[in-house]
Design a protein around this motif. Structure first.
Motif, PDB file in Angstrom:
ATOM      1  N   PRO A  59     -32.024 -50.019 -47.555  1.00  0.00           N
ATOM      2  CA  PRO A  59     -31.520 -48.870 -48.481  1.00  0.00           C
ATOM      3  C   PRO A  59     -32.762 -48.306 -49.033  1.00  0.00           C
ATOM      4  O   PRO A  59     -33.953 -48.633 -49.286  1.00  0.00           O
ATOM      5  N   GLY A  60     -33.055 -46.968 -49.034  1.00  0.00           N
ATOM      6  CA  GLY A  60     -33.848 -46.139 -49.768  1.00  0.00           C
ATOM      7  C   GLY A  60     -34.887 -45.737 -48.473  1.00  0.00           C
ATOM      8  O   GLY A  60     -34.770 -45.764 -47.480  1.00  0.00           O
ATOM      9  N   ASN A  61     -36.166 -45.369 -49.145  1.00  0.00           N
ATOM     10  CA  ASN A  61     -37.237 -44.634 -48.354  1.00  0.00           C
ATOM     11  C   ASN A  61     -38.314 -45.685 -48.341  1.00  0.00           C
ATOM     12  O   ASN A  61     -39.035 -45.975 -49.122  1.00  0.00           O
ATOM     13  N   ALA A  62     -38.345 -46.745 -46.998  1.00  0.00           N
ATOM     14  CA  ALA A  62     -39.429 -47.744 -46.954  1.00  0.00           C
ATOM     15  C   ALA A  62     -40.539 -47.230 -46.530  1.00  0.00           C
ATOM     16  O   ALA A  62     -40.813 -46.008 -46.331  1.00  0.00           O
ATOM     17  N   HIS A  63     -41.740 -47.967 -47.361  1.00  0.00           N
ATOM     18  CA  HIS A  63     -43.125 -47.605 -47.214  1.00  0.00           C
ATOM     19  C   HIS A  63     -43.745 -47.992 -45.601  1.00  0.00           C
ATOM     20  O   HIS A  63     -42.871 -48.631 -45.249  1.00  0.00           O
ATOM     21  N   VAL A  64     -44.807 -47.242 -45.597  1.00  0.00           N
ATOM     22  CA  VAL A  64     -45.256 -47.412 -43.956  1.00  0.00           C
ATOM     23  C   VAL A  64     -46.304 -48.611 -44.125  1.00  0.00           C
ATOM     24  O   VAL A  64     -46.932 -48.777 -45.215  1.00  0.00           O
ATOM     25  N   LEU A  65     -45.946 -49.667 -43.380  1.00  0.00           N
ATOM     26  CA  LEU A  65     -46.872 -50.895 -42.969  1.00  0.00           C
ATOM     27  C   LEU A  65     -48.010 -50.377 -42.262  1.00  0.00           C
ATOM     28  O   LEU A  65     -47.636 -50.267 -41.107  1.00  0.00           O
ATOM     29  N   PRO A  66     -49.196 -50.368 -42.862  1.00  0.00           N
ATOM     30  CA  PRO A  66     -50.325 -49.818 -41.915  1.00  0.00           C
ATOM     31  C   PRO A  66     -50.550 -50.819 -40.660  1.00  0.00           C
ATOM     32  O   PRO A  66     -50.078 -52.008 -40.670  1.00  0.00           O
ATOM     33  N   TYR A  67     -51.118 -50.463 -39.647  1.00  0.00           N
ATOM     34  CA  TYR A  67     -51.607 -51.038 -38.486  1.00  0.00           C
ATOM     35  C   TYR A  67     -52.680 -52.390 -38.998  1.00  0.00           C
ATOM     36  O   TYR A  67     -53.335 -52.243 -39.840  1.00  0.00           O
ATOM     37  N   ASP A  68     -52.435 -53.517 -38.173  1.00  0.00           N
ATOM     38  CA  ASP A  68     -52.915 -54.654 -38.482  1.00  0.00           C
ATOM     39  C   ASP A  68     -53.098 -55.131 -39.757  1.00  0.00           C
ATOM     40  O   ASP A  68     -53.944 -55.620 -40.317  1.00  0.00           O
ATOM     41  N   THR A  69     -51.764 -55.237 -40.432  1.00  0.00           N
ATOM     42  CA  THR A  69     -51.446 -55.553 -41.693  1.00  0.00           C
ATOM     43  C   THR A  69     -50.326 -56.552 -41.650  1.00  0.00           C
ATOM     44  O   THR A  69     -49.323 -56.445 -40.752  1.00  0.00           O
ATOM     45  N   THR A  70     -49.982 -57.859 -42.616  1.00  0.00           N
ATOM     46  CA  THR A  70     -48.898 -58.456 -42.240  1.00  0.00           C
ATOM     47  C   THR A  70     -48.155 -58.349 -43.843  1.00  0.00           C
ATOM     48  O   THR A  70     -48.713 -58.318 -44.755  1.00  0.00           O
ATOM     49  N   LEU A  71     -46.794 -58.128 -43.563  1.00  0.00           N
ATOM     50  CA  LEU A  71     -45.947 -58.565 -44.756  1.00  0.00           C
ATOM     51  C   LEU A  71     -45.314 -59.708 -44.715  1.00  0.00           C
ATOM     52  O   LEU A  71     -44.600 -60.156 -43.606  1.00  0.00           O
ATOM     53  N   ALA A  72     -45.645 -60.467 -45.580  1.00  0.00           N
ATOM     54  CA  ALA A  72     -44.982 -62.120 -45.632  1.00  0.00           C
ATOM     55  C   ALA A  72     -44.624 -62.192 -46.885  1.00  0.00           C
ATOM     56  O   ALA A  72     -45.075 -62.140 -48.001  1.00  0.00           O
ATOM     57  N   ILE A  73     -43.216 -62.913 -46.904  1.00  0.00           N
ATOM     58  CA  ILE A  73     -42.349 -63.367 -48.157  1.00  0.00           C
ATOM     59  C   ILE A  73     -41.302 -64.420 -47.725  1.00  0.00           C
ATOM     60  O   ILE A  73     -40.728 -64.386 -46.730  1.00  0.00           O
ATOM     61  N   ASP A  74     -41.099 -65.487 -48.596  1.00  0.00           N
ATOM     62  CA  ASP A  74     -40.308 -66.414 -48.495  1.00  0.00           C
ATOM     63  C   ASP A  74     -39.914 -66.911 -46.988  1.00  0.00           C
ATOM     64  O   ASP A  74     -38.935 -66.952 -46.598  1.00  0.00           O
TER      65      ASP A  74
END
Length: 305
Positions: free
Chosen positions: A145-160
C-alpha cells in the motif's frame, strides 16, 4: 477474506542475468507445476545455516508502510520494474511486477490456479515463506500500500528474519534462517538467493568509478522509471528518462527535491543545475501536469500523468 494460490518451485530458468508491501492472502492452495525440472531437494541437515549480517543494510523504518495497521516493509527497484515487500506478520518476502502488478512476465513463469477459483493464470508474485520452499503465487489483492521508496543498487533491506537486496543483475530475497530464497530479473528467475558480493579489502584500494545502472528500454528509446506522486494532486506520474545516462534513482531524487521546493510557481524553475518546465495546470487533480527537466549534461527527465 481474500485468497491466493501458491505453487511449489518446479521450474528453473537455464540462464538468468540475476534479476513491491505485499499483502498475503488468508488462505492458500497448493498447485502443481505443469512441467520443467524440479528444484534441488532441501538439505537433510537439521542444523540451519547461521544468518549473515546484511551487506550495505538500510534503515528498515524508512521503508515501513505508512498505514500503521499494515506491518510491512516495501520498496521499488531503481529500474521501476519490481515492487517487493517483507511482511513480518505473514512471515513472507516477495516481489511483484511494478507498477501494473500483473503477471510477472518472466520466461518460464508457470500458469497456476487463480485464488478465486477461476481458470489458471500466469503467476503474479514470487515469494519465500518461513519454513517453506520459495514459490510462485497468484494474489488477488493490491501489492504494497502507498508509494514505496526506491531501494538503491547494492543495498539490503533486512527485517524480522528476511532480507532483500537489489543489484544491477536483479532483485533477490531470502529467509535468513534457512537461506532459502529467490532471484528475479526481466530475463529469468531462480529459486536461490543471490548475495551482494563482498570483496576483501586491500592495503591501498583502487578508486572505483561509479557504474550507471542499465535501464529497461521502452518505446522510442526512452527509459521508464516507475511512478512518482504529485503532492498537489495526489495523482501518480510516470517518470521517464528521455535522454542521457541518468539512473532511475537519481531521476526520482531530483524530482522529489523539485516537489519540495518552496517556490516553484514560475513556468521555469532552476535548481542544482536542473531547469524544470511545467505544462498543464498544477492544480488539476483530474488531469495532472507534465514536468520536463533538463541539465547541462545532456539529461532530460519527464514526469507525465
Amino acid at each position: 477474506m481474500w485468497c491466493m494460490t501458491r505453487i511449489q518451485p518446479a521450474v528453473a530458468l537455464a540462464s538468468i542475468a540475476g534479476a513491491s508491501s505485499l499483502l498475503l492472502a488468508a488462505c492458500t492452495q497448493d498447485a502443481s507445476s505443469t512441467g520443467g525440472t524440479e528444484s534441488a531437494a532441501p538439505s537433510t541437515s537439521g542444523e540451519a545455516p547461521a544468518a549473515e549480517a546484511p551487506v550495505n543494510g538500510v534503515d528498515a523504518k524508512e521503508y515501513a508502510a505508512g498505514d500503521p495497521e499494515t506491518d510491512s516493509y516495501g520498496f521499488v527497484t531503481p529500474s521501476g520494474k519490481w515492487l517487493c515487500a517483507i511482511i513480518p506478520t505473514k512471515k513472507l518476502a516477495g516481489c511483484a511486477s511494478h507498477p501494473t502488478a500483473g503477471p510477472l512476465g518472466v520466461p518460464g513463469t508457470p500458469q497456476i490456479a487463480s485464488p478465486d477459483g477461476g481458470p489458471p493464470a500466469e503467476a503474479n508474485v514470487i515469494a519465500v515463506e518461513a519454513g517453506k520452499e520459495p514459490s510462485f503465487q497468484n494474489w488477488n489483492q493490491a501489492p504494497f500500500p502507498g508509494n514505496a521508496h526506491v531501494l538503491p543498487y547494492d543495498t539490503t533491506l533486512a527485517i524480522d528474519g528476511f532480507s532483500c537486496n537489489v543489484q544491477f543483475s536483479g532483485v533477490s530475497c531470502r529467509e535468513d534462517a534457512t537461506d532459502k530464497g529467490f532471484t528475479i530479473s526481466t530475463s529469468g528467475y531462480k529459486f536461490e538467493y543471490t548475495p551482494i558480493p563482498v570483496s576483501l579489502p586491500s592495503a591501498i584500494p583502487p578508486p572505483i568509478a561509479p557504474t550507471p545502472a542499465p535501464l529497461p528500454k521502452q518505446a522510442r528509446g526512452s527509459n521508464q522509471c516507475g511512478p512518482i506522486v504529485y503532492p498537489e494532486t495526489g495523482k501518480p506520474a510516470t517518470v521517464v528518462i528521455v535522454k542521457g545516462t541518468l539512473r532511475c534513482d537519481e531521476a526520482h531524487t531530483m524530482l522529489t527535491k523539485y516537489f519540495a521546493a518552496p517556490d516553484k510557481s514560475e513556468p521555469v524553475y532552476s535548481f542544482d543545475g536542473w531547469e524544470c518546465r511545467l505544462a498543464g495546470d498544477p492544480g488539476s487533480a483530474e488531469i495532472g501536469y507534465t514536468i520536463n527537466c533538463t541539465d547541462g549534461n545532456g539529461n532530460t527527465v519527464v514526469a507525465q500523468p
